[in-house]
Design an enzyme around this catalytic site. Sequence first.
Site, short mmCIF file in Angstrom:
data_model
loop_
_atom_site.label_atom_id
_atom_site.label_comp_id
_atom_site.label_asym_id
_atom_site.label_seq_id
_atom_site.Cartn_x
_atom_site.Cartn_y
_atom_site.Cartn_z
N CYS A 378 0.84 -1.13 0.03
CA CYS A 378 0.13 -0.05 -0.06
C CYS A 378 1.10 1.28 0.03
CB CYS A 378 -1.07 -0.14 1.09
SG CYS A 378 -2.33 1.10 0.65
N HIS A 503 -3.42 -4.89 0.49
CA HIS A 503 -3.15 -5.51 1.83
C HIS A 503 -3.04 -7.03 1.76
CE1 HIS A 503 -2.51 -1.79 3.89
NE2 HIS A 503 -3.52 -1.49 3.32
N GLU A 505 -1.14 -9.17 3.16
CA GLU A 505 -1.10 -9.55 4.67
C GLU A 505 -2.48 -10.23 5.26
OE1 GLU A 505 -0.91 -6.52 3.95
OE2 GLU A 505 -1.45 -5.27 5.77
N1 GLN Z 1 -2.02 6.69 2.94
C1 GLN Z 1 -2.17 6.18 1.71
C2 GLN Z 1 -3.34 6.13 0.89
O1 GLN Z 1 -4.13 6.75 1.73
C3 GLN Z 1 -1.70 4.50 2.01
C4 GLN Z 1 -2.50 3.80 2.94
C5 GLN Z 1 -2.44 2.68 3.45
O2 GLN Z 1 -1.12 2.18 3.17
N2 GLN Z 1 -3.16 1.63 3.86
O3 GLN Z 1 -3.54 5.70 -0.18
#
Ligand code: GLN
Length: 526
Positions: A378, A503, A505
Amino acid sequence: MGKQTKYIFVTGGVLSGVGKGITAASIGAVLQAKGLTVSIQKCDPYLNVDAGLLNPAEHGECFVTKDGAETDLDLGHYERFLDIELTQKNATLSGRLLRDLIADERAGKFGGKTIQLVPHLTGAIQEAIREASEGSDVHFVEIGGTVGDYEGLSFVEAIREFGRRIGRENALYVHVVYVPYIGTSKEFKSKPAQNALNDLRGFGIVPDVVIVRTDEPAPESIAGKIAMFGGVDESAVLMMPNVDSVFRIPEKIAGSSLMPILDAFTGNQHKPDLSRWTDLVARQQAPKAKHATIGIVAKYLDNEDTYISVLEALKAAAWREDTDLKVQWINAETASEDDFAAVDGLLVPGGFGTRGASGKTAAAAYALEHNKPYLGICLGLQVAVIAAARRAGLEQANSTEFDAETPDDVVYIMDGQQGKESTGGTLRLGNYPAHLAIDSRAYALYGSQDITERHRHRYEVNQKYRDAIERGGLSITGTSPDGKLVEYVEAPTCDYFVATQAHPEFRSRPTRPHPLFTGLIRAAGR
Ligand code: GLN
């Protein structure tokens, strides 16, 4: 009429955070191993509507379900232990129920009645429990906090009423208590646990099973005392000292005096097949052929729970790859090249906000430059894209999340997300599909071009900068099926440099590690 679902209610006394969730999930794992279908639900007495805006340093990770619920990290334990996918229905917060009740009141749905915690909130809780349990042989309900907490009383009352309504033979109450050891007098003290059992009885619930958590093994006499005060048989008290691996707990339960109680309650006499757990513990504890130190570049360093799913995913991959894993926490705010050089692989996990952003970007730049295995999750993808654009000469390239005025907004806010920063439930959440390039490493690892992963973000890669990103060393190897959103980038010149907007994970399982984590461990292992 369908079959009657059996309900197991798990409450806690003395302290919270002593493993109610793991206990519930472990009992669930044993019942699954008997062939029963199991579902599970966490009830949290907070006035928050979901866990999305809770501070991760205080509450630990925000776990995201496939349908985009932002939940307590216990749902992650449940998914990993039970290998099931949960939904919004499995996370019940007072805040959400109250919001809905008040909305119904405003909509005139109560025909002039007085709206009260009992019976209206308690009724809504019972309906939420019934809904989440549909179709399962056994449904677990874990109540967050400890019994007696002011804000949790409606939940305790709701599960008491629920048990009466469905018939006592269909409800099993499990109370998890903590017994401290006092070093100076060298004794275990059961008094707080006795008081906690009195409290529970005061709310009209006599437990069927008491689980006694201790740091070290405690003498059996403690079980006797607790049985007496709890009003339960000694066979219904299970002493549960800390174990070297939580995956031993299902086996421990299956070999305990609780088993006849669970057999009688479920009406299922099958001996549980726990080979999944015994194999896992054997693999976990076997001497390993290889070693890998993975540096996690992060900003919350004093509470490992903040990255619990990432840690569990790394561990699962390492067990599978016969690799001894060491995790090195690298403080994103103070990180230097020496920190990056000292590890075998780097992982930049998800994150929000400016703090630590430059250290995370430096980690991605270092990995690109020095062919260090890298997994970006992310935010870990977004900083990789920033690093690549800067390498291509766009020195001020940035995400508008970190610098609203950047001349080169290589990462910018998604359509429809403007103005919603810091509001709840508005991120791009839950499962979204992606299409992978046939010549990508991601495809080689997933074994499929069309994949689905969970998401939680507001920003995205600005494809106007595609050329610069490529000149800087990254290829875009996966996008949303319509090509609009970048989902994967990779560095073709590096042995392992993969970053995803998703994500992964959250989908890793102890016995089924996620391929992107396996890829990292394989590349980093020596
Ligand atoms: N802050 C970034 C976004 O909002 C990444 C979010 C995250 O890593 N879950 O896109």
